[in-house]
Scaffold this active site. Structure first.
Site, PDB file in Angstrom:
ATOM      1  N   GLY A  10     -84.696 -50.006  50.109  1.00  0.00           N
ATOM      2  CA  GLY A  10     -85.173 -50.940  49.087  1.00  0.00           C
ATOM      3  C   GLY A  10     -86.378 -51.728  49.564  1.00  0.00           C
ATOM      4  NE  ARG A  36     -89.718 -49.577  42.128  1.00  0.00           N
ATOM      5  CZ  ARG A  36     -89.547 -50.872  41.901  1.00  0.00           C
ATOM      6  NH1 ARG A  36     -90.167 -51.441  40.901  1.00  0.00           N
ATOM      7  NH2 ARG A  36     -88.773 -51.598  42.675  1.00  0.00           N
ATOM      8  CG  ASP A  59     -81.341 -42.573  43.344  1.00  0.00           C
ATOM      9  OD1 ASP A  59     -80.474 -43.309  43.842  1.00  0.00           O
ATOM     10  OD2 ASP A  59     -81.559 -42.513  42.118  1.00  0.00           O
ATOM     11  CB  SER A 139     -74.814 -61.310  46.973  1.00  0.00           C
ATOM     12  OG  SER A 139     -74.998 -62.242  45.920  1.00  0.00           O
ATOM     13  CE1 TYR A 152     -75.491 -57.299  42.800  1.00  0.00           C
ATOM     14  CE2 TYR A 152     -74.955 -59.625  42.531  1.00  0.00           C
ATOM     15  CZ  TYR A 152     -75.664 -58.621  43.171  1.00  0.00           C
ATOM     16  OH  TYR A 152     -76.539 -58.929  44.190  1.00  0.00           O
ATOM     17  CG  LEU A 184     -79.620 -67.985  41.845  1.00  0.00           C
ATOM     18  CD1 LEU A 184     -79.449 -69.331  41.160  1.00  0.00           C
ATOM     19  CD2 LEU A 184     -79.759 -66.873  40.814  1.00  0.00           C
TER      20      LEU A 184
END
Ligand code: NDP
Ligand code: 8X3
Length: 250
Positions: A10, A36, A59, A139, A152, A184
């Site tokens: 990523g 990408r 991927d 997270s 999530y 965040l």
């Protein structure tokens, strides 16, 4: 840290891209990954001013493509000293009875299974060498569950459980395993979560959110501790955030 090799998943955006830049400043050789291709190429070009870079376009959901990509890494980028399991996103924000199965599949396949595929491809060599550092990007959503966060949050709880499991199983081999758990962070995360809907613009309004660079510096700090020091787990909030649902917005 100069000359060490790090693989970052990523790396085309947000926390992963900022970490690549932070590592490059310190002369860490980089294997940067993402889907990408054009972004990978542009980021590679920018990083090459500071360090050696190899790019891998695949991927993480695709098991075969992941293992094939790992096999294509040239000898100059081996062994891999640091694995940053960062690729991931939230897809959707819906109550459980209205959630999309495609979104659930994406989150479990990318955030959990993708992390496992990468780990399976890279950790055995670390075990053989009795050396290495794995950083899993968790997270605050891995430590609490917020309304409509259901799957999530489940995926990030799984990341934290896997991290603890890795630290236990890899303990005999001196391999360091850490989780970094931001609140965040202003990245493309909300654009992905809300699939381009304007709601994404509101998430970081009215307070100062964490920036990707804030987390990148913490990741560098974590990997650059002396070998006898493991930062097992770190939770980082913007000052305006107290937990997933308490945010001091103006
Ligand atoms: P971004 O959307 O900015 O970056 C996500 C990265 O993951 C991109 O580089 C994307 O690359 C890559 N990625 C996504 N899906 C795949 C896939 N199927 N295969 C390969 N790569 C993939 O978000 P962030 O930087 O914010 O997110 C990075 C990590 O941080 C995630 O694990 C996220 O859960 C976590 N996190 C984010 C927080 C936030 O508030 N932003 C807070 C806490 C944790 P590409 O599309 O090119 O493949
Ligand atoms: C990202 C933070 O609060 O949007 O993991 O889930 S949150």
């Amino acid at each position: 840290m100069k000359g060490k090799v790090a693989l970052i998943t990523g790396a085309t955006s947000g926390i992963g891209r900022a970490t690549a830049h932070e590592f490059a400043k310190h002369g860490i050789k980089l294997i940067i990954c993402g889907r990408r291709k054009e972004r990978l190429e542009a980021i590679c070009e920018a990083l090459e001013k500071d360090t050696d870079v190899f790019q891998l376009n695949f991927d993480v959901r695709d098991k075969e493509a992941t293992f094939k990509a790992m096999e294509s890494i040239p000898d100059e980028f081996k062994p891999i000293d640091i694995l940053i399991n960062n690729a991931g996103n939230a897809h959707g924000l819906d109550p459980i009875h209205e959630g999309s199965i495609d979104d659930w599949d994406a989150m479990m396949d990318i955030n959990v299974k993708g992390l496992l595929y990468l780990s399976k491809a890279i950790i055995p060599d670390m075990v053989e060498r009795k050396e290495g550092h794995i950083i899993n990007i968790g997270s605050s959503a891995g430590k609490e569950v917020y309304p409509k966060g259901n799957v999530y949050c489940a995926s990030k709880h799984a990341v934290l459980a896997i991290t603890v499991g890795m630290r236990i199983d890899l303990n005999p081999f001196g391999i360091r395993v850490s989780s970094i758990c931001p609140g965040l962070v202003e990245t493309e995360f909300s654009k992905v979560r809300f699939k381009g809907d304007d709601k994404a613009n509101d998430v970081y309004k009215g307070y100062k959110a964490l920036q990707a660079e804030d987390i990148a510096e913490i990741i560098y700090f974590t990997v650059s501790r002396p070998p006898h020091v493991t930062i097992a787990d770190m939770l980082i909030f913007p000052t305006a955030q107290a937990n997933s649902t308490t945010i001091n917005k103006t």
